[in-house]
Design a protein around this motif. Structure first.
Motif, PDB file in Angstrom:
ATOM      1  N   LYS A 193      26.869  26.387  19.607  1.00 51.94           N
ATOM      2  CA  LYS A 193      27.349  26.718  20.949  1.00 51.94           C
ATOM      3  C   LYS A 193      27.643  28.213  21.073  1.00 51.94           C
ATOM      4  O   LYS A 193      27.275  28.855  22.067  1.00 51.94           O
ATOM      5  CB  LYS A 193      28.606  25.905  21.267  1.00 51.94           C
ATOM      6  N   ARG A 196      24.403  30.143  21.241  1.00 52.79           N
ATOM      7  CA  ARG A 196      23.751  30.025  22.542  1.00 52.79           C
ATOM      8  C   ARG A 196      24.481  30.842  23.604  1.00 52.79           C
ATOM      9  O   ARG A 196      23.836  31.499  24.439  1.00 52.79           O
ATOM     10  CB  ARG A 196      23.693  28.557  22.960  1.00 52.79           C
ATOM     11  N   GLU A 199      23.604  34.438  23.117  1.00 51.56           N
ATOM     12  CA  GLU A 199      22.239  34.713  23.571  1.00 51.56           C
ATOM     13  C   GLU A 199      22.170  34.794  25.089  1.00 51.56           C
ATOM     14  O   GLU A 199      21.499  35.673  25.649  1.00 51.56           O
ATOM     15  CB  GLU A 199      21.299  33.618  23.049  1.00 51.56           C
ATOM     16  N   LYS A 200      22.886  33.898  25.778  1.00 49.35           N
ATOM     17  CA  LYS A 200      22.919  33.953  27.241  1.00 49.35           C
ATOM     18  C   LYS A 200      23.539  35.257  27.724  1.00 49.35           C
ATOM     19  O   LYS A 200      23.036  35.884  28.659  1.00 49.35           O
ATOM     20  CB  LYS A 200      23.707  32.756  27.782  1.00 49.35           C
TER      21      LYS A 200
END
Length: 251
Positions: A193, A196, A199-200
């Motif tokens: 999580k 991610r 990365e976002k």
């Protein structure tokens, strides 16, 4: 002549190692499957209608069947799978292998002490044993496959040797199996999580940076051509503060 040879071959004794039988021990039936002429594996009931294992199960080191003695060296795949009424299993000193999913779903099993002779614990051997709190593995060369204790809960305590051989994934017992699998799974999900989300955020930042660079280039082109931006074109940066009061609604 060929016919006589064929008849002679058909008359030779055929040994079937997959033969199964059942022998009671301390009042409870134990099911076995022949591995070779000297060894047998503890297996599950011979049919879906047979009674499964319950309570405290003691597996002997040796069993006799049809005037032949066998050593009990293996817990076969899915032998105790789904036996929710099993509270303890005593393994003999001759036990060497616990095959895949052997004790899967034994939800009331609380502890397991493996003998020194244990050489291999296969994938999912103790999967979803939710009440399992203690596992003792005294053999430093025991090969423990990945996910052998998956879903066992956070209270699981492992007692393992200092030295241990890595499994097929190159993971050492101390690095992968000593902590409970529940905690490992939770940490893994958290790490995924966080990765991610990072990365976002990076992608969003890159997108905003790209838009700003495009606007700066466009502004530079206007300045090079006209000396300044036209009055009706918005400037970069925060919007200018309003200096004039709003008019009446009727205006």
């Amino acid at each position: 002549m060929k016919r006589l040879l064929l008849i002679a071959l058909l008359c030779l004794p055929v040994v079937v190692w997959a033969q199964q039988f059942v022998v009671a021990n301390e009042g409870q039936p134990i099911y076995y499957r022949v591995l070779d002429k000297n060894n047998v594996a503890v297996c599950g009931p011979l049919s879906n209608y047979a009674v499964g294992y319950k309570g405290a199960v003691t597996i002997p080191s040796e069993v006799r069947y049809r005037r032949h003695r066998y050593q009990v060296t293996t817990v076969a795949a899915e032998a105790f799978a789904g036996c929710t009424e099993v509270v303890s299993v005593s393994l003999p000193a001759t036990m060497r292998v616990v095959e895949y999913h052997a004790f899967q779903g034994c939800s009331r099993l609380q502890s397991m002490s493996l003998p020194v002779a244990t050489e291999r614990i296969e994938e999912g051997a103790f999967a979803r044993c939710e009440s399992l709190q203690q596992v003792v593995i005294p053999n430093g060369d025991c090969e423990v496959h990945r996910d052998a204790f998956i879903g066992c809960g956070e209270a699981l305590q492992m007692e393992c040797p200092v030295q241990s051989t890595p499994d097929t994934m190159g993971l050492y017992w101390q690095e992968y199996y000593k902590a409970s699998c529940y905690r490992q799974c939770a940490d893994y999900v958290l790490q995924v999580k966080e990765a991610r989300d990072a990365e976002k955020a990076r992608m969003a930042g890159d997108f905003r940076k790209e838009i700003r660079q495009m606007m700066e280039k466009e502004q530079q082109k206007w300045e090079e051509k006209h000396g300044q931006l036209p009055q009706d074109r918005p400037q970069l940066g925060p919007p200018a503060k309003r200096t004039t009061p709003l008019g009446n609604k009727g205006d």
